[in-house]
Design an enzyme around this catalytic site. Structure first.
Site: not given
Ligand code: G16
Length: 556
Positions: A76, A296, A298, A518, A521, A526
């Site tokens: 993503s 990606d 979304d 934390a 991804t 954050r």
């Molecule tokens: C993914 C999740 C989202 C989330 C984002 C960031 O998005 O599908 O729901 O808001 O990660 O998550 P985090 O703050 O845990 O890094 P994507 O677009 O990266 O697939």
């Protein structure tokens, strides 16, 4: 073979044990964790995980009586060298959270025996009959590592006798669409044709219906993050009404998918949201309408330059409030006999002003969940019309069966009511019911702006955001940052003592709100903050970031 058992001659165990060794665990990773949106790390380290996800996808399909499960290979918004994988459940929603721990168990085997055992544990736990059919479909984004990772996935599927189909390169929401379309083919109302073209046809027809009585404030420019959204949006254009018919001119920038290294680089929804700046390639004049997809496709955020020029962001909160206002008004105008309950679901990253607008002005129910569309989706599904959006631009609207029946069965009482009913019906088809979808959300926003005859300035004028900032700080061990349950991730329980220090800092600022969590991804935490003035926000977030740097040993 009895449910929950391996085959008696040990063929399956042997097949797994003999193939998993071809995809060894990388030495660099201690433990893989299923995060906010599946496994995500450097693409080079993911072959073993991908093999394991092949095993799990087959198990999941057998558990749900052979319904088709989706596997999406994408990282993503992450940088090009990363990759990742997530499973999609039969109705196109994210994998049931209870299964995330099985995913973790299967991919963390340290020997073929451990992988075989983890597989057997799932069979046993859910009493799964290994002889039943299993069906899996998959797709990937434009990352170079995707083609290699597909091979590992297929090896896991083959080893466990799963029937599979490769849909090639798609956006994440297109794969979610295909999973639902496949599993509803025999229903009275199938979700759509099981093909990529079916996706465009469905959205194209719905957008034409939505624009039947209105004209757009043209043009709009879409930054595709140099990702898969670029070719797919170009394909989508072929199914949309012409510029002459709809008034909408769509320009596409950042479409260099052949240059892997520029994916999400200084562009895309995540960059625009976190940097609060226009992407590379921006050449808009003041008040020109722009939006950005992520890698990606979304997520989507809108923005424009105001006089100054001052950058103005219209993020997921703005899309949620715009959609909730529009749909709420249409529901009122349609005057249904049955009351339809509308609700909006957000996370703690939502700007406080948007949440206040939802409850005080729109007088709608509002709820908060933890980060991740997988969490928002289920809460939104409890409403007749559930709008859910993360501030980062990831979200959609869900219509319950009751809502759909009510909307499609209503006999209009006047030409005006017919127009409203047609617009609402078109919205139910235009909005991707499975997951946040940048292309579908884009068409929805464009249709709403045309209906309301809103410029970006007027859209921004719906309410005034509280000054805010979303920062990211790379940390050596993001796992140590754990939040207190049921606080919508706004309080840290570890590292010990850090939350008290944050509270002391935040108390110094007028109307300050700031929290740290934390990322699921990226290897980072954050930091989100909002306060009465931008000056306060900047200083507050900087002060909290300093606390984390000190904690990480980078500052004395
Ligand atoms: C993914 C999740 C989202 C989330 C984002 C960031 O998005 O599908 O729901 O808001 O990660 O998550 P985090 O703050 O845990 O890094 P994507 O677009 O990266 O697939």
């Amino acid at each position: 073979m009895a449910p929950g058992a391996f085959d008696s001659k040990g063929k399956l165990e042997t097949a797994i044990a003999e193939t998993v060794v071809k995809f060894p665990r990388p030495a660099e990773v201690d433990k893989f964790t299923y995060g906010t949106a599946g496994f995500r790390t450097k693409g080079d380290w993911l072959d073993h995980v991908m093999y394991g996800m092949g095993l799990l996808a087959g198990l999941r399909s057998r558990k749900v009586n052979g319904q088709t499960i989706g596997v999406m290979i994408t990282a993503s918004h992450n940088k090009a060298e990363d990759n990742g994988v997530k499973l999609v459940d039969p109705m196109g929603e994210m994998l049931e959270t209870d299964w995330e721990s099985w995913a973790t168990a299967i991919v963390n085997g340290h020997s073929p025996e451990e992988t075989v055992k983890a597989y057997g544990d799932v069979l046993q736990k859910y009493n799964i009959d290994q002889d039943k059919p299993a069906n899996v479909i998959y797709a990937r984004d434009t990352r170079p590592s995707g083609a290699r990772l597909v091979k590992a996935l297929e090896a896991g599927l083959k080893a466990t006798n799963v029937t599979y189909k490769d849909f090639g390169i798609l956006t994440t929401p297109q794969l979610h669409y295909l999973v639902r379309a496949t599993n509803t083919q025999d229903d009275k109302n199938p979700y759509g044709e099981v093909s990529e073209a079916g996706y465009y046809k469905k959205l194209g027809a719905a957008f034409s219906a939505a624009m039947k009585n209105v004209k757009s404030n043209s043009p709009v420019t879409v930054d595709c993050a140099n990702g898969v959204g670029a070719p797919k949006l170009k394909e989508m254009l072929k199914y949309l009404p012409s510029e002459k018919e709809s008034g909408l001119k769509i320009n596409i920038v950042n479409d260099r998918i052949e240059q892997a290294e520029v994916l999400n680089k200084d562009c895309g929804a995540d960059y625009v949201k976190t940097q609060q700046k226009v992407p590379q390639g921006f050449d808009g004049k003041n008040y020109d309408r722009w939006c950005s997809f992520d890698g990606d496709a979304d997520r989507i955020v809108y923005y424009f330059n105001d006089e100054g020029p001052v950058f103005r962001l219209l993020d997921g909160d703005r899309i949620a409030t715009l959609a909730a206002t529009f749909l709420g008004e249409l529901v009122k105008k349609c005057d249904f006999e049955e009351k339809l309950e509308l609700g909006v679901v957000q996370t703690a990253y939502a700007n406080g002003a948007s949440s206040k607008y939802i409850t005080d002005v729109l007088q709608l129910q509002s709820e908060f969940t933890e980060t991740g569309v997988k969490n928002l989706h289920h809460v939104a599904a409890r409403y007749d019309i559930g709008v859910y959006f993360e501030a980062n631009g990831h979200g959609t609207v869900l219509f319950s069966k009751k809502a759909l029946d009510t909307i499609w069965k209503k006999e209009p009482q006047s030409p005006a009511q017919l127009e409203n009913l047609e617009a609402l019906r078109a919205a139910t088809e235009l909005i991707n019911q499975t997951v946040g979808d940048a292309i579908s959300d884009f068409l929805l926003v464009e249709a709403i702006l045309a209906h309301e005859q809103f410029t970006v300035r007027e859209w921004l004028g719906m309410y005034t955001d509280k000054p805010n900032k979303l920062a990211k700080q790379v940390v050596p061990q993001r796992d140590e940052y754990k939040t207190v349950p049921k606080t919508a991730e706004q309080k840290l329980q570890s590292p010990e003592g850090l939350q008290d220090k944050i509270d002391t800092e935040v108390a110094k600022y007028r109307e300050g709100r700031c929290f740290v969590r934390a990322s699921g991804t990226e290897d980072a935490v954050r930091i989100y903050g909002e306060a009465l003035s931008s000056y306060d926000v900047d200083h507050m977030v900087r002060a909290v970031a300093d606390l984390i740097e000190i904690r990480s040993g980078r500052r004395g």
